[in-house]
Motif scaffolding. Sequence first.
Motif, PDB file in Angstrom:
ATOM      1  N   ASP A 107      -2.776  -1.738  -3.891  1.00 22.32           N
ATOM      2  CA  ASP A 107      -1.339  -1.988  -3.841  1.00 22.32           C
ATOM      3  C   ASP A 107      -0.651  -1.279  -4.989  1.00 22.32           C
ATOM      4  OD1 ASP A 107      -1.469  -3.572  -1.592  1.00 22.32           O
ATOM      5  OD2 ASP A 107      -1.473  -5.454  -2.685  1.00 22.32           O
ATOM      6  N   SER A 167      -5.779  -4.713  -3.812  1.00 20.97           N
ATOM      7  CA  SER A 167      -5.023  -5.527  -2.865  1.00 20.97           C
ATOM      8  C   SER A 167      -5.658  -6.901  -2.711  1.00 20.97           C
ATOM      9  CB  SER A 167      -4.960  -4.842  -1.500  1.00 20.97           C
ATOM     10  OG  SER A 167      -4.351  -5.686  -0.542  1.00 20.97           O
ATOM     11  N   GLN A 176      -7.971  -1.609   0.202  1.00 23.57           N
ATOM     12  CA  GLN A 176      -6.664  -1.050  -0.151  1.00 23.57           C
ATOM     13  C   GLN A 176      -6.334  -1.240  -1.620  1.00 23.57           C
ATOM     14  OE1 GLN A 176      -3.603  -2.716   2.310  1.00 23.57           O
ATOM     15  NE2 GLN A 176      -3.893  -1.187   3.902  1.00 23.57           N
ATOM     16  N   SER A 224       0.543   3.667   2.069  1.00 19.71           N
ATOM     17  CA  SER A 224       0.901   3.906   3.477  1.00 19.71           C
ATOM     18  C   SER A 224       2.117   3.083   3.877  1.00 19.71           C
ATOM     19  CB  SER A 224      -0.272   3.562   4.393  1.00 19.71           C
ATOM     20  OG  SER A 224      -1.357   4.408   4.148  1.00 19.71           O
ATOM     21  N   SER A 284       0.832  -1.195   0.000  1.00 21.18           N
ATOM     22  CA  SER A 284       0.000   0.000   0.000  1.00 21.18           C
ATOM     23  C   SER A 284       0.871   1.251   0.000  1.00 21.18           C
ATOM     24  CB  SER A 284      -0.921   0.008   1.226  1.00 21.18           C
ATOM     25  OG  SER A 284      -0.168   0.273   2.397  1.00 21.18           O
ATOM     26  N   ASP A 298      -6.608  -6.951   1.283  1.00 20.81           N
ATOM     27  CA  ASP A 298      -7.627  -6.077   1.866  1.00 20.81           C
ATOM     28  C   ASP A 298      -8.352  -5.361   0.739  1.00 20.81           C
ATOM     29  OD1 ASP A 298      -9.129  -4.113   3.145  1.00 20.81           O
ATOM     30  OD2 ASP A 298      -7.546  -3.602   4.568  1.00 20.81           O
TER      31      ASP A 298
END
Length: 109
Positions: free
Chosen positions: A50, A42, A48, A11, A9, A45
């Motif tokens: 990627d 993702s 999210q 983050s 991600s 998740d």
Amino acid sequence: MQMIRQGGSISDLGRRLGVSKQAAHKTVGGLEQLGYVRRTPSARDQRQVDVVLTERGMEALMLSGEILNELREEWAETVGGPEMTLVEDTLARVARSGGTERVMGWLGS
């Protein structure tokens, strides 16, 4: 960059680089426009996204590694092997101590 090869991600990437989520987002946007990365859903998740390297991104990463190795060899020839090892060890200590966050700030990230 192992994480980005497998997907991670924005983050996660920001934390790994020691920059804010906003700085990582801006960087990913620029790299995406240049064709070095792409965003994918993702697998871990559904909320999210990627970021993964494209083929062009992998080629650029490989080329940059080759260039860095060539530069390292040139620098070692100039200053000597033991001195080059000292430089590398010192930089590794700075990185482990979290000093890279200050460097990123100096570079305007």
